[in-house]
Design an enzyme around this catalytic site. Structure first.
Site: not given
Ligand code: BES
Ligand code: ZN
Ligand code: MN
Length: 480
Positions: A257, A268, A329, A331
């Site tokens: 990220k 998370d 991750e 899922r």
């Molecule tokens: N934990 C994150 C989702 C998230 C983002 C929760 C912002 C709360 C605030 C999750 O693991 C994630 O990183 N999801 C990605 C999925 C993508 C790579 C398909 C996302 O939402 O960008």
């Molecule tokens: Zn996450």
């Molecule tokens: Mn993630």
């Protein structure tokens, strides 16, 4: 904080709050009426006006607190607003419902609940807090025609304890709260009669949880699968299972990220936190239902041993997943937790909670969590429980066309779809692990676990979202 319920206000009370319905400030006596007028106080839910009075030898601090239309949510908001105002200045607060018009037991309890919820805070790491900034409020004495409500208060208080556990788990920093310590923080549930089972890495490997373990392999913190079982219902009745995403820190892994705001990914594990809090609430109030909370606990880190984009993992179900983005991750953790929960408990109902996708925050902001379900009755019931508890839900679609978007050219599926509809393809992924005949709902709470501004019954920070929703869902559908 102690809450007492009495029939008559104590004559020696020196800090007294008077709940006032919207539009009824005009009916107050001269002193309070003037206080309302001077502060433009009209009784809006959560509004506060203050004045002081000399009564013989005694100086009193008097407050008006608005209860709006008098709905349960209004009363919660009023109790919470008073605590927010008085938490660090007053030791004992008296509340006099005599001025509040027709008020029943539920109303008084809602007011007390709002006060209890708003009192949570985490001061562990503030070593230089001035004495005047430390919480002082110890007791709230609520006087109303309903009199002593302590017998009914026990259940409310148990739910507030559950919400507080969730808030603490969510707020703790990721160097303190990681898979093993999350488990430690739940061990005390055994005191309430909860049965706890913990799977370690070796056991999960033997079960074939290649997806969950794939996420964990980049971290030096070993993963855990934690099951918390509350048997309050008929012996032999299949339990309702709640499953939570417990990523104690999500760096994104090798699909790292961006730096700014990455600290937020300590929450998370908000889904897992809500599940633990819900089990605490249900056990604390001795709910007459069989319920199990299962949480998959991992840390998602980049490392020489971390999963690579392109890796293919085999899940406990036997299905294979091409991991195209290590940041998707959640899922991967949930699919093995859901599969295990079905094998272990043979449930008819599964509800999972997860801070799963950023796309959900884009869709709904911070007002509603998204709900996805393979069963209309379950969806309707959860949405209704969300309305009663003010943990609101908005339903999203599932369909074969969305499902197709996660087909992989080399494995059974990939762990990401296109950017569009990202929350839906994430839900479709989970659906592939739900057995036929199981009513399942997925709650994407990404926008709800944490708040940047104060809410009705919490300050900014961890909200405890989900606990009261799950508690109401069980109360309204699985008890009695
Ligand atoms: N934990 C994150 C989702 C998230 C983002 C929760 C912002 C709360 C605030 C999750 O693991 C994630 O990183 N999801 C990605 C999925 C993508 C790579 C398909 C996302 O939402 O960008
Ligand atoms: Zn996450
Ligand atoms: Mn993630």
């Amino acid at each position: 904080m102690l809450i007492q319920f009495v029939a008559q206000i104590d004559a020696s009370a020196d800090v007294v709050a008077f709940p006032v319905r919207k539009g009824e400030a005009g009916a107050l006596g001269a002193l309070l009426g003037a206080a309302a007028k001077q502060a433009r106080f009209e009784g809006a839910a959560g509004a506060i006006a203050e004045t002081a009075a000399i009564d013989g030898e005694q100086a009193r601090r008097l407050l008006l607190v608005g209860i709006g239309e008098g709905s349960v949510h209004d009363l919660e908001r009023a109790g919470a607003a008073l605590v927010a105002r008085l938490q660090t200045s007053v030791e004992t607060l008296h509340v006099d419902f005599a001025s509040a018009g027709s008020i029943d037991e539920d109303d008084v309890l809602a007011f007390a609940m709002g006060a209890r919820l708003r009192n949570w805070r985490l001061d562990t790491y503030r070593t230089r807090l001035a004495d005047t900034a430390k919480p002082s409020l110890r007791t709230i004495v609520v006087a109303s025609r309903a009199g002593d409500l302590s017998a009914r208060w026990g259940s409310y208080s148990a739910v507030a304890d559950g919400v507080a556990l969730t808030q603490t788990l969510v707020a703790e920093p990721p160097n303190i709260l990681y898979p093993e310590t999350f488990v430690d923080r739940c061990q005390h549930l055994t005191d309430l009669g909860v049965e706890i089972e913990v799977l370690d890495e070796r056991q999960m490997k033997a079960l074939g949880m290649g997806a969950l373990l794939g996420v964990a392999q980049g971290s030096t913190r070993p993963p855990r699968l934690l099951a918390m079982r509350w048997n309050g219902g008929n012996p032999g009745d299949a339990p309702v299972v709640f499953v939570g995403k417990g990523v104690t820190f999500d760096t994104g892994g090798i699909s790292l990220k961006p730096g700014p705001g990455m600290d937020m990914m300590k929450w998370d594990m908000g889904g897992a936190g809500a599940v633990a809090g819900a089990i605490k609430a249900l056990a604390g109030r001795k709910a007459k239902a069989n319920v199990v909370g299962v949480v998959g606990l991992v840390e998602n880190m980049p490392d020489g041993n971390a999963m690579r984009p392109g890796d293919i993992v085999t899940t406990m179900s036997g299905q294979t997943v091409e991991v195209l983005n290590t940041d998707a991750e959640g899922r991967l953790v949930l699919c093995d937790a859901i599969c295990w929960a079905q094998k272990a408990y043979d449930p008819k109902v599964i509800v999972d909670l997860a801070t799963l996708t950023g796309a959900m925050v884009i869709s709904l902001g911070h007002e509603y969590a998204g709900i996805f379900a393979n069963d209309d009755t379950l969806a309707t019931r959860l949405i209704a429980a969300g309305d009663t508890s003010n943990n609101k839900l908005w339903r999203f679609p599932l369909s074969a066309a969305y499902d197709k978007l996660i087909d992989s050219a080399i494995a059974d599926m990939k762990n990401i779809g296109p950017r569009e509809g990202g929350s839906i393809t994430a839900a479709q992924f989970l659906k592939r692990f739900v057995d036929d005949g199981v009513a399942w709902a997925h709650l994407d709470i990404a926008g709800m676990a944490w708040a940047d501004k104060d809410g009705a019954v919490y300050g900014k920070g961890a909200t405890g979202y989900g606990v009261r929703l799950l508690d109401r869902y069980i109360a309204e559908n699985h008890e009695g």
